[in-house]
Design a protein around this motif. Structure first.
Motif, mmCIF file in Angstrom:
data_model
loop_
_atom_site.group_PDB
_atom_site.id
_atom_site.type_symbol
_atom_site.label_atom_id
_atom_site.label_comp_id
_atom_site.label_asym_id
_atom_site.label_seq_id
_atom_site.Cartn_x
_atom_site.Cartn_y
_atom_site.Cartn_z
ATOM 1 N N SER A 8 2.098 2.355 -6.909
ATOM 2 C CA SER A 8 1.635 1.003 -6.652
ATOM 3 C C SER A 8 0.154 1.046 -6.304
ATOM 4 O O SER A 8 -0.335 2.061 -5.797
ATOM 5 C CB SER A 8 2.444 0.447 -5.461
ATOM 6 N N VAL A 9 -0.569 -0.032 -6.571
ATOM 7 C CA VAL A 9 -1.978 -0.091 -6.138
ATOM 8 C C VAL A 9 -2.130 -0.808 -4.803
ATOM 9 O O VAL A 9 -3.215 -0.837 -4.227
ATOM 10 C CB VAL A 9 -2.883 -0.761 -7.197
ATOM 11 N N ASN A 10 -1.056 -1.398 -4.302
ATOM 12 C CA ASN A 10 -1.024 -1.934 -2.935
ATOM 13 C C ASN A 10 -2.256 -2.773 -2.572
ATOM 14 O O ASN A 10 -3.073 -2.382 -1.728
ATOM 15 C CB ASN A 10 -0.887 -0.773 -1.935
ATOM 16 N N PRO A 11 -2.406 -3.922 -3.200
ATOM 17 C CA PRO A 11 -3.613 -4.733 -2.995
ATOM 18 C C PRO A 11 -3.775 -5.209 -1.552
ATOM 19 O O PRO A 11 -2.802 -5.550 -0.882
ATOM 20 C CB PRO A 11 -3.401 -5.919 -3.941
ATOM 21 N N VAL A 12 -5.017 -5.238 -1.118
ATOM 22 C CA VAL A 12 -5.374 -5.765 0.202
ATOM 23 C C VAL A 12 -6.283 -6.971 -0.025
ATOM 24 O O VAL A 12 -7.345 -6.848 -0.631
ATOM 25 C CB VAL A 12 -6.097 -4.710 1.053
ATOM 26 N N PHE A 13 -5.858 -8.142 0.460
ATOM 27 C CA PHE A 13 -6.640 -9.369 0.317
ATOM 28 C C PHE A 13 -7.432 -9.604 1.595
ATOM 29 O O PHE A 13 -6.857 -9.781 2.673
ATOM 30 C CB PHE A 13 -5.715 -10.553 0.014
ATOM 31 N N LEU A 14 -8.752 -9.563 1.468
ATOM 32 C CA LEU A 14 -9.657 -9.743 2.601
ATOM 33 C C LEU A 14 -10.114 -11.201 2.608
ATOM 34 O O LEU A 14 -10.981 -11.591 1.824
ATOM 35 C CB LEU A 14 -10.859 -8.810 2.459
ATOM 36 N N LEU A 15 -9.523 -12.002 3.483
ATOM 37 C CA LEU A 15 -9.814 -13.433 3.464
ATOM 38 C C LEU A 15 -11.080 -13.750 4.279
ATOM 39 O O LEU A 15 -11.485 -12.988 5.167
ATOM 40 C CB LEU A 15 -8.608 -14.210 3.956
ATOM 41 N N PRO A 16 -11.728 -14.881 3.956
ATOM 42 C CA PRO A 16 -13.116 -15.135 4.378
ATOM 43 C C PRO A 16 -13.401 -15.043 5.868
ATOM 44 O O PRO A 16 -14.361 -14.362 6.279
ATOM 45 C CB PRO A 16 -13.385 -16.551 3.847
ATOM 46 N N GLU A 17 -12.656 -15.750 6.710
ATOM 47 C CA GLU A 17 -12.998 -15.754 8.136
ATOM 48 C C GLU A 17 -12.780 -14.377 8.750
ATOM 49 O O GLU A 17 -13.590 -13.908 9.558
ATOM 50 C CB GLU A 17 -12.166 -16.804 8.880
#
Length: 498
Positions: A233-242
């Motif tokens: 898996s590439v196991n995505p990490v979503f870095l949200l703006p605040e």
């Protein structure tokens, strides 16, 4: 030193495994559990010989292997406890209603073992996902004999573990054939095992190509069987703006540590980071580059994994629109590789399937999205994953509900403000995910629910109490939880509700 097991030897082993299955499935839950606990004790008795052998074969450091050995022992003991507790059996009883028209029969259901199970040892976890690892423990808990194909990268380690299992089998009077250890440097023995009609299920942890090949073989048989393959898996990490704006340096340090943990040789390594392109992301990239370049690389497990990483890294970095932003430079020692981080735009990612593929090792790609619409499009374009991570504040979560809905569709474990590396052995853990992360996202390979992979439902209709399995008898002699007429209870059935 290790001669490939011949097909004739495999035939004999499987003949014994079938005989063992018919005996072992009649053993009590306690007998199975005692066998597994004894295996754990025998592994502990191997002492430093096991650690030293694995260090020589895998390049893994002592501390890492000591921790993995402890985890392996914990898995055996915790799955033994779960096997004996019996919740995994999903025992249920619906009593008869003879006065109904037509009469309702007495129905009782539970999970029963499948039969001999083949387990393929994993390269990156020589203890916890190999010979005496989670798949083996789950299969034994379910009541299935196990045939392990040793991983060719660590045959000595695998043999030590196999000897511990066989010693435990003798001590607990297990049937001959309850466990078999086979060798094969190539693919031939594995193919033969999966195609053998005596084999009823397969457990695998490894690459997509390996897992998919086994899955296809199993489904081409005259009688198809389940293959429970965890394929990466590439196991995505979503870095949200605040979150990114307020904790830039902390996030960079966290991500650098996760990307390089174990030299990236975990199936939950964060191979993708996704964020909206702004000043906070620019600052994050600068910090991540500094963190990555300060890390001293170590040897990968073996030269084969290092070569595969180098090949895939070169291919990934050669893609149009991919820009390298950070890389270590110490590659003087054989087996060391370049820890690398790169970036690409959201448009580039959406147009190039190569960038969706796992690069197994210390590498991660940052996807820079123009806006929230493109962020959502990137999430929708992703394939099935073992994990997905959200780095977000409360405000971020409230502002990105559609993103949350999309990401939940592609992963087996959804993480908030933590890194994906590290898989807790617990009942609430799910280590699996929609294809291609695994062949069946309904099942986990970590935690006691993994036992259910190697069992199937059996419903008994109108059987006299004396002939029923103990798990379903009126008196509940095992004292397990059962669902009786839609109510969960440990109480025996009395004359009034039989």
């Amino acid at each position: 030193m290790y001669k490939d097991t011949s097909t004739a030897e495999i035939d004999i082993a499987l003949e014994k495994a079938v005989k063992a299955y018919h005996q072992y499935k009649t053993y009590t839950l306690k007998q199975r559990a005692d066998f597994m606990r004894t295996i754990a004790l025998e592994i502990a008795e191997l002492g430093e010989e096991l650690i030293d052998t694995a260090m020589a074969e895998t390049n893994l450091p002592q501390a890492r292997l000591q921790g993995e050995r402890a985890r392996t022992i914990f898995q055996l003991n915790s799955y033994a406890d779960a096997a004996e507790l019996g919740n995994w059996l999903e025992a249920s009883i619906d009593t008869a209603l003879l006065e109904r028209t037509p009469p309702k029969p007495d129905l009782r259901k539970m999970l029963i073992p499948l039969g001999p199970v083949v387990v393929f040892g994993a390269s990156n976890f020589p203890f916890a996902y190999s010979t005496a690892g989670g798949d083996t423990a789950c299969a034994l808990a379910a009541g299935c004999p196990v045939i392990v194909k040793a991983h060719p990268a660590h045959p000595k380690t695998s043999t030590l573990m196999a000897d511990a299992i066989l010693k435990a089998a003798r001590k607990t009077d297990m049937p001959d054939g309850i466990f078999t250890h086979v060798y094969g440097a190539g693919f031939e023995s594995g193919v033969y095992l999966v195609k053998h009609e005596s084999v009823k299920a397969v457990g695998f942890t490894g690459s997509f190509s390996g897992g998919k090949a086994l899955f296809d073989l199993a489904n081409q048989r005259k009688t198809p069987i389940p293959v429970f393959a965890e394929m990466g898996s590439v196991n995505p990490v979503f870095l949200l703006p605040e979150k990114l704006a307020t904790e830039t340096e902390t996030l960079a340090k966290q991500m650098a540590g996760s990307i390089t943990l174990g030299m990236g040789q975990f199936c939950t390594n964060p191979g993708l980071m996704v964020a909206i392109d702004d000043k906070s992301l620019d600052k994050f990239i600068v910090n991540l580059k500094r963190e990555i370049e300060a890390i001293t690389p170590a040897k990968m497990l073996h030269q084969g994994i290092a070569a595969n990483f180098n090949e895939k890294l070169e291919k990934a970095l050669a893609q149009k629109g991919v820009q390298l932003i950070g890389q270590t430079d110490d590659t003087q020692t054989e087996g060391k590789v370049l820890i690398s981080v790169a970036t690409a735009s959201g448009k580039t990612f959406l147009a190039n399937p190569v960038l969706h593929q796992e690069v197994f090792g210390p590498y991660s790609l940052i996807i820079q999205c123009e806006n929230e619409k493109e962020l959502l499009a990137v999430a929708k374009a992703m394939e099935g994953q073992l994990t997905a991570t959200l780095m977000a504040t409360t405000k971020d979560i409230k502002n990105h509900q559609q993103l949350l809905d999309e990401v939940q569709e592609i992963c087996g474990r959804f993480i908030l403000n933590n890194v994906p590396t590290g898989v807790e052995v617990a009942l609430a853990m799910h280590h699996g995910g929609p294809y291609p992360a695994s062949t069946d996202g309904r099942f986990t390979s970590v935690g006691a629910d993994g036992i259910k992979r190697f069992a199937r439902p059996m419903s008994y209709q109108n059987w006299d109490d004396e002939f029923l399995p103990n798990e379903l008898k009126n008196g509940n002699p095992l004292g397990i939880w059962r669902t009786v007429n839609n109510e969960l209870t440990k109480l025996p059935l009395d004359e009034k509700n039989v």
